[in-house]
Scaffold this active site. Structure first.
Site, PDB file in Angstrom:
ATOM      1  N   HIS A 299      32.555  13.249 -11.842  1.00 16.05           N
ATOM      2  CA  HIS A 299      32.734  14.650 -12.067  1.00 16.05           C
ATOM      3  C   HIS A 299      32.163  16.239 -12.711  1.00 16.05           C
ATOM      4  O   HIS A 299      31.495  17.033 -12.423  1.00 16.05           O
ATOM      5  CB  HIS A 299      33.606  15.276 -10.914  1.00 16.05           C
TER       6      HIS A 299
ATOM      7  N   HIS B 261      41.507  11.675 -15.352  1.00 16.70           N
ATOM      8  CA  HIS B 261      40.188  11.307 -15.996  1.00 16.70           C
ATOM      9  C   HIS B 261      41.316  12.012 -17.421  1.00 16.70           C
ATOM     10  O   HIS B 261      42.350  12.823 -17.345  1.00 16.70           O
ATOM     11  CB  HIS B 261      38.793  12.276 -16.949  1.00 16.70           C
TER      12      HIS B 261
END
Length: 271
Positions: free
Chosen positions: A194, A236
């Site tokens: 992303h 993440h």
């Protein structure tokens, strides 16, 4: 008949060596008894020590020196210590910023909004939207921009998948695997796809689309929010997002270098 003086002298002279030897032996035994832990006592009186010293002396000639890499492991370098410290800070900061990782987290109520931001940076909606715009475009300039954007999105998927497959870093422990449209490689964390996509697409739009100033600001805010949502949702680590953002900028530079134009693909642009 010998005189008593001569006999006494002879007896004294013949007894002197034995007397001195017995006296020195007695003195040595007394010293060893008074100092049982002395090196001389251990070396002379302990048969176990004599056996160990003999065996160690026999095997010392057979031992090889330690390899250089083993010595380096025993003495870690400054770079290794610095990397371990940075990794510890990365994990601690990731844990602190994961405020939307679960419904019961401190910002758990904002989790649905963060998931919408997550979907806005997903690759499938961007690829589908670019294909639709490419199909509907009726100008050569529009087809050129949309075609290169599609090329950039596909290249991003390939490069991120390769890096994730090589590094194979697991996602944070507090992450919930409820992401939208995941693949097998998405179980790995490094780098953030992303973040790479947000950085690359935002630069692409700011460079090749004519946008008003408020829209340009919204594009930059969108890229920042997408990156922040990855850590806030616990998807993440901070280092994954930071490297992904940098990687996205590098991917855009690569797209600029490999730009597809009517000169490189003339048949496609005549359609």
């Amino acid at each position: 008949m010998p005189s008593p003086r001569v006999t006494r002298a002879a007896n004294t002279g013949s007894a002197n060596p034995n007397t001195k030897f017995e006296f020195m032996t007695l003195l040595t035994n007394r010293i060893n008894a008074s100092e049982p832990n002395s090196p001389r006592h251990r070396a002379s009186d302990s048969p176990v020590h004599r056996k160990d010293s003999f065996s160690s002396g026999a095997t010392s000639s057979q031992q090889q020196p330690l390899p250089e890499e083993d010595c380096m492991k025993l003495n870690p370098s400054f770079l290794g210590i610095a990397m371990s410290s940075l990794l510890a800070v990365d994990l601690w900061l990731t844990k602190k910023m994961g405020v939307c990782a679960k419904d019961g987290s401190s910002w758990g109520t904002a989790r649905p909004m963060m998931k919408l931001i997550e979907i806005s940076g997903h690759g499938i909606p961007w690829i589908a939207g670019t294909l639709y715009c490419l199909y509907k475009s009726d100008s050569s300039a529009g087809r050129e921009v949309n075609l290169n954007l599609l090329f950039a999105l596909l290249l991003d998927l390939i490069l991120v998948g390769i890096v994730k497959g090589i590094v194979k870093r697991r996602r944070p422990t507090h992450n919930r695997m409820d992401m939208f449209a995941t693949f097998s490689v998405d179980k790995y964390s490094f780098p953030s796809g992303h973040a790479t996509r947000a950085a690359m697409v935002s630069r692409f739009m700011l460079k090749h689309l004519v946008l008003a100033v408020p829209v340009r600001i919204l594009v930059m805010l969108w890229a920042i929010l997408v990156c922040m949502s990855r850590v806030m949702l616990g998807r993440h680590n901070v280092s994954d997002v930071a490297f992904g953002f940098f990687m996205g900028h590098m991917q855009y530079s690569l797209i600029e270098y490999l730009w597809l134009s009517p000169y490189t693909l003339p048949l496609l642009f005549r359609m």
